[in-house]
Scaffold this motif. Structure first.
Motif, short mmCIF file in Angstrom:
data_model
loop_
_atom_site.label_atom_id
_atom_site.label_comp_id
_atom_site.label_asym_id
_atom_site.label_seq_id
_atom_site.Cartn_x
_atom_site.Cartn_y
_atom_site.Cartn_z
N UNK A 80 -30.20 -5.20 -0.31
CA UNK A 80 -31.51 -5.72 0.05
C UNK A 80 -31.64 -5.85 1.57
N UNK A 81 -30.57 -6.33 2.22
CA UNK A 81 -30.63 -6.41 3.68
C UNK A 81 -30.74 -5.03 4.31
N UNK A 82 -29.99 -4.07 3.78
CA UNK A 82 -30.09 -2.71 4.31
C UNK A 82 -31.47 -2.13 4.07
N UNK A 83 -32.06 -2.44 2.91
CA UNK A 83 -33.41 -1.95 2.63
C UNK A 83 -34.42 -2.55 3.60
N UNK A 84 -34.27 -3.83 3.93
CA UNK A 84 -35.17 -4.44 4.90
C UNK A 84 -35.02 -3.79 6.26
N UNK A 85 -33.77 -3.51 6.65
CA UNK A 85 -33.55 -2.84 7.93
C UNK A 85 -34.19 -1.46 7.94
N UNK A 86 -34.03 -0.73 6.83
CA UNK A 86 -34.64 0.60 6.73
C UNK A 86 -36.16 0.52 6.79
N UNK A 87 -36.73 -0.49 6.16
CA UNK A 87 -38.19 -0.64 6.21
C UNK A 87 -38.67 -0.90 7.63
N UNK A 117 -19.80 -9.66 -11.89
CA UNK A 117 -21.17 -10.12 -11.62
C UNK A 117 -21.29 -10.63 -10.19
N UNK A 118 -20.29 -11.36 -9.72
CA UNK A 118 -20.32 -11.84 -8.34
C UNK A 118 -20.31 -10.68 -7.36
N UNK A 119 -19.47 -9.68 -7.65
CA UNK A 119 -19.44 -8.52 -6.77
C UNK A 119 -20.77 -7.78 -6.76
N UNK A 120 -21.39 -7.66 -7.95
CA UNK A 120 -22.68 -6.98 -8.02
C UNK A 120 -23.75 -7.76 -7.27
N UNK A 121 -23.70 -9.09 -7.34
CA UNK A 121 -24.68 -9.90 -6.61
C UNK A 121 -24.51 -9.72 -5.11
N UNK A 122 -23.26 -9.74 -4.65
CA UNK A 122 -23.03 -9.57 -3.22
C UNK A 122 -23.46 -8.17 -2.76
N UNK A 123 -23.17 -7.16 -3.57
CA UNK A 123 -23.60 -5.81 -3.22
C UNK A 123 -25.12 -5.70 -3.25
N UNK A 124 -25.74 -6.41 -4.18
CA UNK A 124 -27.21 -6.38 -4.23
C UNK A 124 -27.81 -7.02 -2.99
N UNK A 125 -27.21 -8.13 -2.54
CA UNK A 125 -27.71 -8.76 -1.32
C UNK A 125 -27.54 -7.83 -0.12
N UNK A 126 -26.40 -7.15 -0.06
CA UNK A 126 -26.19 -6.21 1.05
C UNK A 126 -27.21 -5.08 1.00
#
Length: 308
Positions: A196-203, A185-194
């Motif tokens: 989200x940041x990549x999605x913001x950069x793409x936007x 779960x911790x790994x999935x949360x960290x990957x999710x945050x990454x």
């Protein structure tokens, strides 16, 4: 007496709160560890418990499955990546020395995809495979003795007793699965945050591209308008050229007529012809002057057309 109490307390604390055993890997083992993790990245698909079985396959291949758990292996990998990123991309104004870390080169080759092809591809272990559990100590608490009975037992304080032996090696499957789930779960949360940041950069990059596309569309429309203006001017020039050609043809016809008229007058004024009086001669001279002026006018008009 105080020293005895201190030694007794320290011994009791070490038994109750033991330090978790961590296997210290050699330099060669860490290099193999990094190469196997990068080479077998396809085993870490992000699905439930895939990370656990992938790490177990790597540890079993390295014959470290009796020394390290998959959680310890995952933490080791995260620590290596964190150290590498700090040396590879340090904060502004901070001077680092990557050559002082013995694993920088192998991590740099791993992250940049420059590893050789000697590292084997592993297969994920089946879910039914038996895998040894790294032991964790359990604590059992002795019930407190009522305060009214403290005097009867010579004032000994309440202690926690660590049970060694077989109970130290026991760990329930539920507890292990819970820890694995928490780690996943911790790994999935960290990957999710990454992500989200990549999605913001793409936007943000998409917004910049949209603005550039709009600017290109405006420039294209401006070029189309200029092209239409040039086409209209070109058509106007073609019409003017046709009119000039007509004028040149008219001048040429007038010149031919003038030449014929001049030739006719010259024939009339040839030697040997006699006139009754000087009236005919004066009229011929006058007509010749008019012809000369007309010729001059045609010459000037021709030059004007050529210059235009």
């Amino acid at each position: 007496m105080e020293n005895e109490d201190h030694d007794y307390t320290s011994t009791t604390y070490n038994k109750v709160c033991p330090v978790e055993y961590t296997y210290k890997m050699s330099v060669k083992e860490i290099e193999d560890f990094v190469k196997l993790r990068v080479k077998n990245n396809n085993l870490f698909s992000g699905k439930r418990n895939t990370s656990m079985w992938a790490w177990r396959a790597i540890l079993q291949h390295m014959r470290l499955h009796y020394q390290m758990s998959h959680i310890q292996a995952s933490k080791k990998w995260e620590n290596l990546k964190k150290r590498y990123k700090g040396l590879k991309n340090p904060p502004a104004g901070v001077k680092v020395y990557p050559e002082g870390w013995p694993f920088f080169n192998v991590m740099d080759d791993a992250m940049e995809g420059r590893l050789d092809g000697d590292t084997p591809l592993l297969e994920a272990l089946p879910r039914s495979a038996h895998f040894p559990s790294i032991s964790k100590r359990k604590r059992r608490k002795i019930p407190m003795v009522p305060s009214s009975s403290m005097a009867s037992i010579a004032g000994e304080p309440e202690i926690e007793v660590t049970l060694n032996g077989d109970e130290d090696e026991e760990i329930t499957e539920d507890g292990s699965m819970m820890q694995e789930m928490e780690h996943e779960r911790d790994l999935m949360k960290s990957e999710k945050r990454v992500m989200e940041r990549e999605q913001q950069v793409l936007q943000r990059e998409r917004a910049v591209l949209d603005r550039e596309i709009a600017a290109l569309d405006r420039e294209r429309a401006s070029l189309e308008r200029e092209r239409a203006i040039i086409e209209r001017e070109k058509a106007l020039l073609e019409r003017e050229k046709v009119m000039l050609d007509r004028d040149k043809e008219a001048v040429r016809q007038d010149r031919l007529a003038l030449e014929r008229e001049k030739a006719r007058l010259e024939r009339r004024s040839a030697p040997g012809e006699r006139t009754e009086d000087g009236t005919e001669d004066s009229r011929k001279r006058k007509h010749s002057d008019v012809t000369d002026r007309k010729e001059q006018f045609l010459n000037l008009f021709e030059k004007l057309i050529e210059n235009f």
